[in-house]
Design an enzyme around this catalytic site. Structure first.
Site, mmCIF file in Angstrom:
data_model
loop_
_atom_site.group_PDB
_atom_site.id
_atom_site.type_symbol
_atom_site.label_atom_id
_atom_site.label_comp_id
_atom_site.label_asym_id
_atom_site.label_seq_id
_atom_site.Cartn_x
_atom_site.Cartn_y
_atom_site.Cartn_z
ATOM 1 N N ARG A 91 48.517 -20.780 63.821
ATOM 2 C CA ARG A 91 48.212 -21.447 62.326
ATOM 3 C C ARG A 91 47.389 -22.320 62.805
ATOM 4 O O ARG A 91 46.784 -22.816 64.298
ATOM 5 C CB ARG A 91 50.005 -22.175 62.872
ATOM 6 C CG ARG A 91 50.303 -23.746 63.136
ATOM 7 C CD ARG A 91 50.822 -24.546 61.601
ATOM 8 N NE ARG A 91 50.074 -24.747 60.382
ATOM 9 C CZ ARG A 91 50.549 -25.669 59.988
ATOM 10 N NH1 ARG A 91 51.525 -25.709 59.785
ATOM 11 N NH2 ARG A 91 49.690 -25.283 58.351
ATOM 12 N N HIS B 114 27.965 -5.599 21.350
ATOM 13 C CA HIS B 114 26.906 -6.325 21.816
ATOM 14 C C HIS B 114 26.219 -7.551 21.156
ATOM 15 O O HIS B 114 24.976 -7.572 20.769
ATOM 16 C CB HIS B 114 25.358 -5.304 21.538
ATOM 17 C CG HIS B 114 25.148 -3.993 22.345
ATOM 18 N ND1 HIS B 114 24.958 -3.880 23.950
ATOM 19 C CD2 HIS B 114 25.382 -2.930 22.406
ATOM 20 C CE1 HIS B 114 25.561 -2.997 24.625
ATOM 21 N NE2 HIS B 114 25.385 -2.463 23.400
ATOM 22 N N SER C 113 35.770 -33.138 13.739
ATOM 23 C CA SER C 113 35.182 -34.129 14.023
ATOM 24 C C SER C 113 34.740 -35.910 14.297
ATOM 25 O O SER C 113 35.358 -35.980 12.645
ATOM 26 C CB SER C 113 33.948 -33.429 13.829
ATOM 27 O OG SER C 113 32.977 -34.294 14.596
ATOM 28 N N TYR D 63 48.797 -31.414 29.776
ATOM 29 C CA TYR D 63 48.162 -30.864 29.620
ATOM 30 C C TYR D 63 49.896 -29.562 30.190
ATOM 31 O O TYR D 63 50.179 -28.607 29.686
ATOM 32 C CB TYR D 63 47.006 -29.207 30.003
ATOM 33 C CG TYR D 63 46.168 -30.110 29.635
ATOM 34 C CD1 TYR D 63 45.562 -30.642 28.468
ATOM 35 C CD2 TYR D 63 45.272 -30.784 30.527
ATOM 36 C CE1 TYR D 63 44.530 -31.582 28.291
ATOM 37 C CE2 TYR D 63 43.906 -31.256 30.040
ATOM 38 C CZ TYR D 63 43.647 -31.001 28.927
ATOM 39 O OH TYR D 63 42.457 -31.602 29.115
ATOM 40 N N ARG E 211 54.530 -41.100 60.902
ATOM 41 C CA ARG E 211 53.628 -40.039 60.566
ATOM 42 C C ARG E 211 53.551 -38.504 60.214
ATOM 43 O O ARG E 211 53.195 -37.047 60.508
ATOM 44 C CB ARG E 211 52.755 -40.390 61.144
ATOM 45 C CG ARG E 211 51.796 -41.477 61.318
ATOM 46 C CD ARG E 211 51.159 -41.863 60.097
ATOM 47 N NE ARG E 211 50.661 -42.661 60.082
ATOM 48 C CZ ARG E 211 50.121 -43.460 58.956
ATOM 49 N NH1 ARG E 211 50.627 -43.044 57.777
ATOM 50 N NH2 ARG E 211 49.493 -44.671 59.143
ATOM 51 N N ARG F 126 47.744 -28.154 48.841
ATOM 52 C CA ARG F 126 48.838 -28.998 48.144
ATOM 53 C C ARG F 126 47.857 -28.394 46.845
ATOM 54 O O ARG F 126 48.040 -29.219 46.005
ATOM 55 C CB ARG F 126 48.633 -30.677 48.970
ATOM 56 C CG ARG F 126 49.911 -30.416 50.361
ATOM 57 C CD ARG F 126 49.885 -31.463 50.262
ATOM 58 N NE ARG F 126 50.133 -32.362 51.981
ATOM 59 C CZ ARG F 126 51.011 -32.162 52.529
ATOM 60 N NH1 ARG F 126 52.322 -33.425 51.062
ATOM 61 N NH2 ARG F 126 51.914 -32.065 52.927
ATOM 62 N N THR G 133 61.168 -25.489 63.231
ATOM 63 C CA THR G 133 59.570 -26.311 62.640
ATOM 64 C C THR G 133 59.582 -26.293 61.757
ATOM 65 O O THR G 133 60.000 -25.733 60.448
ATOM 66 C CB THR G 133 58.951 -25.261 63.348
ATOM 67 O OG1 THR G 133 57.784 -25.973 64.190
ATOM 68 C CG2 THR G 133 58.646 -24.359 62.720
#
Length: 477
Positions: A321, A151, A281, A13, A77, A330, A103
């Site tokens: 935090r 409507h 179809s 997409y 890690r 993410r 940081t």
């Protein structure tokens, strides 16, 4: 790889441009640009950092050893520390000063702001192109009468072009929102682990003015005028919530357009483009399903629902935090951008190639026009001496009889013939039939279209000429 899941937003997409904005390359090269901006600002403010170190960082900023970074992340890690080591391996002289005083959110959050800004700019340009395409369509059909609906029941007439301006007006509202977000988007800057800038105050020996200038210098290098005035460790997650609310608004507008078009396709009045070899179809070869419009609606519903994710995340941040934002953020933010990009690719494709069937539109008008003409016929009859209240009742009775003939017997609408034959009206058949010109019932539609295009749309097209040079993204299966 066919044995591993991949997001359809990437494989089917979204455009190549939006996929790059949210790619690892874009993310990690932006981290490096931010580290360079930090080092340069710290050098200019008097810290013992050399131009040679910055030159080394500049030279290697696009050279990322992803295998080394992956090994380091498995060991440490920590994704930011892993990339500091991967960058430092290429910049041994600069390694001691990379990320000095910062940081993880310095690179993480500032990069997110930069990426969202570029995503919004791409979306803005696509909105402008769609407005251009729909504007051409509206101008071409500004005076073509068509039944209006309230409507989903036939009401007073509008024009095909006037209806298109309703779609465009919502897109203009969305564009205003995007422009507002872009104009007010602030970098996090350098705020430290709890937002106090204590590490930088230590680096600059208590000089608060230099701490303030550090924020401004980094923002300027990254192309921003504004930084968050106060923060915890992160920028407030209300920023993500607000941006996804804007994306949700675009999805809502697109869903409205695509739903209208699906209804018009059912009525065979207006259709989306259908390619020569396209199959509607697998079972029914004659079908021309509005596939693009249906996909717009499907993706739009996803974005509208997804916009709740940052809203909940924003409300649940603890004190300075917490990390329960990260995994959700993410996914929710990136996929909202990819989905809206996908929606606008489809919208532009459809708006560029709408197929109008005037004869079908006219047929539907003529089935309903006798009912609409009765108000003017009533006024003509009153001018000739008739009693307004009595004639109103006779029209009501004739309308019920004609409606029964159409709905119960499947015969043509003979309301006007009934009125012409009723001596109470004192009108000939010619007097009655002169009220059957659809153009007499469209009010100010052509003028409204002209005014809207000139006063509301053209200034946008003039403001973003570069956007109009872009071409629509190829639509995948």
């Amino acid at each position: 790889m066919k044995d591993t899941y991949e997001s359809p937003l990437a494989s089917r997409y979204a455009s190549r441009e939006m996929l790059y904005i949210f790619s690892p390359d874009k993310k990690f090269t932006t981290w490096r640009r931010l580290w360079i901006a930090l080092a340069r600002a710290e050098m200019e403010l008097g810290l013992p950092i050399t131009q040679a170190q910055i030159d080394e960082m500049e030279r290697e900023k696009d050279n990322i050893d992803y295998e080394l970074a992956a090994r380091k992340e498995k060991e440490l890690r920590h994704d930011v520390m892993a990339h500091i080591h991967a960058y430092g391996a290429l910049c041994p002289n600069a390694m001691p000063i990379i990320h000095l005083g910062a940081t993880s959110c310095y690179v993480g959050d500032n990069t997110d702001i930069i990426i969202m800004r570029e995503g919004l700019q791409l979306i803005r340009d696509k909105l402008v192109r769609i407005l251009d395409k729909l504007g051409r369509f509206a101008a071409a059909y500004k005076a073509l009468p068509t039944l209006g609906y309230t409507h989903y029941q036939a009401a007073q007439m509008v024009t095909v072009g006037k209806r298109a301006t309703l779609w465009m007006n919502e897109l203009l509202m969305d564009l205003d929102e995007v422009e507002y977000r872009l104009a007010n988007l602030k970098m996090l800057g350098c705020k430290g682990t709890t937002g106090t800038q204590a590490s930088f105050l230590e680096l600059f020996a208590g000089d608060q003015e230099k701490v303030l200038q550090l924020d401004k210098k980094i923002a300027a290098e990254m192309g921003f005028d504004l930084v968050q005035p106060v923060s915890g460790q992160t920028y407030t997650r209300k920023v993500d919530s607000a941006i996804l609310a804007t994306l949700s608004g675009i999805a809502q507008s697109a869903h409205k357009f695509a739903t209208d078009l699906r209804l018009l396709c059912h009525m065979k009045e207006i259709e989306e483009p259908f390619e020569k070899n396209q199959v509607g179809s697998s079972a029914m070869p004659y079908k021309r399903n509005p596939m693009r419009s249906e996909r717009i609606c499907a993706l739009a519903r996803y974005v509208i629902a997804d916009s709740m994710n940052p809203a909940m995340t924003s409300s649940l941040q603890w004190f300075e935090r917490t990390l329960d934002d990260s995994a959700n953020k993410r996914i929710s933010v990136s996929e909202a951008f990819l989905a809206v990009d996908s929606i606008l690719n489809l919208y532009e494709n459809v708006a560029s190639n709408l197929v109008v069937h005037p004869k079908v539109i006219e047929k539907h008008i003529m089935e309903e026009l006798p009912f609409m003409a009765t108000e003017n016929i009533l006024m003509d009859a009153v001018k000739k001496g008739g009693n307004r209240q009595e004639l109103h009742e006779r029209i009501r009775m004739h309308s019920l009889a004609a409606g029964s003939q159409v709905k119960d017997e499947g015969k043509p609408n003979d309301l006007l013939e009934r009125i012409a034959a009723d001596p109470a009206f004192g009108l000939t058949k010619e007097d009655v039939m002169k009220h059957l010109d659809p153009a007499d019932y469209i009010g100010c539609c052509p003028q409204q279209v002209d005014r809207f295009l000139a006063e509301c749309v053209q200034p946008v097209l003039d403001k973003y000429p570069e956007a109009l040079k872009g071409t629509g993204t190829e639509i995948k299966v």
